[in-house]
Write a protein that holds these residues in place. Sequence first.
Motif, PDB file in Angstrom:
ATOM      1  N   UNK A  34      71.507  63.174 -86.381  1.00 29.30           N
ATOM      2  CA  UNK A  34      71.952  61.841 -86.798  1.00 29.30           C
ATOM      3  C   UNK A  34      73.017  61.924 -87.895  1.00 29.30           C
ATOM      4  N   UNK A  35      72.898  62.954 -88.753  1.00 32.63           N
ATOM      5  CA  UNK A  35      73.892  63.159 -89.818  1.00 32.63           C
ATOM      6  C   UNK A  35      75.086  63.976 -89.343  1.00 32.63           C
ATOM      7  N   UNK A  36      75.076  64.346 -88.072  1.00 37.76           N
ATOM      8  CA  UNK A  36      76.127  65.133 -87.441  1.00 37.76           C
ATOM      9  C   UNK A  36      76.246  66.546 -88.021  1.00 37.76           C
ATOM     10  N   UNK A  37      75.150  67.058 -88.544  1.00 36.32           N
ATOM     11  CA  UNK A  37      75.127  68.438 -89.039  1.00 36.32           C
ATOM     12  C   UNK A  37      75.031  69.416 -87.871  1.00 36.32           C
ATOM     13  N   UNK A  38      74.411  68.958 -86.793  1.00 30.87           N
ATOM     14  CA  UNK A  38      74.309  69.734 -85.553  1.00 30.87           C
ATOM     15  C   UNK A  38      74.810  68.839 -84.428  1.00 30.87           C
ATOM     16  N   UNK A  39      75.758  69.320 -83.626  1.00 33.08           N
ATOM     17  CA  UNK A  39      76.254  68.507 -82.507  1.00 33.08           C
ATOM     18  C   UNK A  39      75.148  68.193 -81.506  1.00 33.08           C
ATOM     19  N   UNK A  40      75.198  66.988 -80.969  1.00 28.37           N
ATOM     20  CA  UNK A  40      74.207  66.495 -80.034  1.00 28.37           C
ATOM     21  C   UNK A  40      74.895  66.158 -78.716  1.00 28.37           C
ATOM     22  N   UNK A  41      74.287  66.512 -77.621  1.00 32.69           N
ATOM     23  CA  UNK A  41      74.819  66.219 -76.292  1.00 32.69           C
ATOM     24  C   UNK A  41      73.869  65.269 -75.589  1.00 32.69           C
ATOM     25  N   UNK A  42      74.388  64.134 -75.153  1.00 34.20           N
ATOM     26  CA  UNK A  42      73.581  63.163 -74.424  1.00 34.20           C
ATOM     27  C   UNK A  42      73.629  63.527 -72.946  1.00 34.20           C
ATOM     28  N   UNK A  43      72.483  63.824 -72.372  1.00 32.72           N
ATOM     29  CA  UNK A  43      72.371  64.139 -70.959  1.00 32.72           C
ATOM     30  C   UNK A  43      71.405  63.112 -70.378  1.00 32.72           C
ATOM     31  N   UNK A  44      71.945  62.164 -69.642  1.00 31.67           N
ATOM     32  CA  UNK A  44      71.101  61.077 -69.152  1.00 31.67           C
ATOM     33  C   UNK A  44      70.541  60.313 -70.342  1.00 31.67           C
ATOM     34  N   UNK A  45      69.230  60.186 -70.366  1.00 33.41           N
ATOM     35  CA  UNK A  45      68.589  59.504 -71.492  1.00 33.41           C
ATOM     36  C   UNK A  45      68.090  60.488 -72.542  1.00 33.41           C
TER      37      UNK A  45
END
Length: 64
Positions: A34-45
């Motif tokens: 949420x703080x963008x310290x680690x990249x997040x990938x949205x895959x579907x839901x």
Amino acid sequence: MINLSELDAEELVDARVAARLLGLSVRTVGDLAARRAIPLYKIGRGNRFKVSDIIEYREARKVH
């Protein structure tokens, strides 16, 4: 504990696996994303994390 040598650096894992790799709680991993310290990938839901990003985050916080 999960052995990093068994994982491909480009593999996407869920927050539970990311938490085990970092030694943190799933909630803390979510907070880091949420703080963008680690990249997040949205895959579907679902949310996924790239193993190489987790390793990079962990190495950046290494105390020599």
